[in-house]
Write an enzyme that holds these catalytic residues in place. Structure first.
Site, PDB file in Angstrom:
ATOM      1  N   HIS A 274       0.824  -1.215   0.000  1.00 54.38           N
ATOM      2  CA  HIS A 274       0.000   0.000   0.000  1.00 54.38           C
ATOM      3  C   HIS A 274       0.862   1.271   0.000  1.00 54.38           C
ATOM      4  CE1 HIS A 274      -3.393  -2.599   0.514  1.00 54.38           C
ATOM      5  NE2 HIS A 274      -3.084  -2.920   1.759  1.00 54.38           N
ATOM      6  N   ASP A 325      -5.288  -8.508  -2.661  1.00 54.67           N
ATOM      7  CA  ASP A 325      -5.549  -8.143  -1.269  1.00 54.67           C
ATOM      8  C   ASP A 325      -6.831  -8.753  -0.729  1.00 54.67           C
ATOM      9  OD1 ASP A 325      -5.453  -6.977   1.213  1.00 54.67           O
ATOM     10  OD2 ASP A 325      -5.313  -4.916   0.514  1.00 54.67           O
TER      11      ASP A 325
END
Length: 460
Positions: A274, A325
């Site tokens: 991220h 994810d």
């Protein structure tokens, strides 16, 4: 050994036509020649490298789509996390094997040929340790084998509930391993994989986040990991939410990425997941360290995280890869498309992530994400060249959205013309796992997964 004659292939040296590729029984590319061999097996279509998925939480496939309702509370990453914990505490080894098998089949059909599974479910629901080899870890190995995908398991160290080494909450009890337990379990897994025969199975390690791993424990574990596998990959969630950034500043006086950089630990084997709220100085530091960044645009959008400045990272010479994810989307085409679209929306111009050397945005993104993803997984994939594993996608040139595309524009069409359906066949390690868009186990697994989902109480 098998020899394939391909109409068109995107090799690490560029596009080759009517080329021959020799693949060993273990799935390694032994030779790549621009000259055809009459006895070779013909692959009609366009062959490109399969995409590594550099960040996945397999069990979260069971909650995709289940938390998309606005309630009286203000919905956020943190309210979603409460639902995720509820699901995590209902998952046993057999459940995880089924969910992961379903997910891995979906990944293969979408163009992911290998996956880094960032895994923090370690204990039984009551918090007790599993005897011997971890049953939940084993479930992921079995699922990967059943589906035929390459797997890098990343067991995650998870020690605290927040900055300041706050104790884990009750719903986080399954995540805990002490540093000693963590290192012992990883050492055991390394020995087991070395004795096994499946070259598609690998391991690395993860630190869940700076809020979950106090700095002194991170340093201790990092030193232990160097002893187990000096070149092993290490992943960490970092700077995903503004609340996390603020809490890190209050606790340490530094921002999360800044704090990581100051440890001096980061290097090319590190992957920052991220890094959404990294500032310009931190992005420059990431690039200089050689660490990569894994972006998951569909999840980051789903959770309202924000936008990472990918253009700045690439301009600084940094590298990035992609992941699915939370499984809000299981499609590398969509991740890469939205990676570019985020930059276009932010800058209000087009073709942001193209470059002078690689002006075709689709080609640059696919190559960059595949090669960086291979490094993040610690697997010899991500390109079609001698010494790499034969992880390939075969695109159907007759598919409407590829019609008329030159080789240089094929990946532009794949990403920006919605051409996921053009992925016809998928090979992993020299074995066909998808033919004609179909995985041989998909119907049986989908039926079992559907039954499980109908029986299981949904997290909401």
């Amino acid at each position: 050994m098998q020899i394939y004659r391909v109409d068109s292939v995107l090799s690490s040296q560029g596009w080759l036509r009517d080329a021959c590729i020799t693949v060993s029984e273990r799935g390694e590319i032994l030779a790549l020649s621009p000259q055809a061999v009459a006895a070779a097996q013909h692959i009609a279509g366009i062959v490109v490298p399969g995409m590594p998925n550099a960040h996945s939480h397999a069990f979260q496939r069971a909650m995709a789509g289940a938390n998309e309702v606005r309630s009286e509370r203000r919905e956020s990453f943190w309210t979603w996390r409460a639902s995720m914990y509820a699901l995590a505490n209902r998952i046993g080894p057999e459940d995880l094997e089924l969910i992961a098998t379903q997910l891995f089949i979906e990944m293969l059909k979408a163009g992911y040929t290998s996956v880094a599974e960032f895994h923090y479910l370690h204990r039984a629901p009551d918090g007790a340790a599993y005897p011997g080899s971890n049953a939940l870890w084993h479930s992921l190995d079995v699922a990967a084998g059943n589906a035929g995908i390459g797997l890098t398991l990343l067991p995650a160290l998870y020690l605290s509930s927040d900055f300041g080494a706050r104790p884990l909450r009750r719903e986080q009890a399954r995540f805990r391993l002490s540093v000693e337990e963590f290192l012992q379990a990883l050492s055991l897994r390394q020995r087991e994989l070395a004795q096994g025969s499946d070259a598609r199975l690998h391991t690395g390690a993860a630190f869940h986040s700076l809020r979950a791993v106090p700095l002194e424990s991170l340093r201790e574990a990092a030193a232990g990991l160097r002893d187990i596998d000096p070149g092993g990959v290490i992943h960490i969630h970092v700077a995903e939410q503004l609340r996390e950034v603020s809490a890190c500043v209050r606790s340490s006086g530094r921002r999360p990425v800044e704090l990581l950089l100051d440890t001096g630990l980061m290097g090319p084997q590190w992957c920052l997941v991220h890094a959404t709220h990294a500032n310009a100085a931190e992005i420059a530091g990431i690039a200089a360290s050689g660490a990569s960044v894994c972006l998951c645009p569909s999840t980051e959008g789903n959770l309202g995280d924000g936008w990472f400045d990918a253009a700045r990272l690439l301009d600084a010479g940094g590298t990035l890869c992609i992941g699915s994810d939370s499984q809000a989307s299981v499609c590398p085409v969509e991740e890469l498309r939205w990676l570019e679209y985020q930059q276009r929306l932010k800058r209000r111009r087009r073709a942001v992530l193209g470059s002078a050397a690689e002006p075709h945005v689709g080609a640059r993104l696919w190559r960059a994400a595949a090669q960086c993803g291979a490094r993040a997984l610690g697997q010899p994939v991500g390109a079609i060249e001698v010494g790499r594993r034969a992880d390939w996608l075969v695109l159907d040139p007759a598919h409407p959205t590829l019609a008329g595309a030159t080789e240089e524009r094929v990946l532009d069409h794949l990403i920006f013309a919605g051409a996921r359906a053009a992925i016809r066949d998928v090979m992993v390690g020299g074995r066909w796992v998808v033919r004609g868009g179909i995985h041989e186990a998909e119907d049986a697994i989908a039926a079992r997964f559907g039954d499980w989902m109908r029986r299981a109480p949904q997290a909401n």
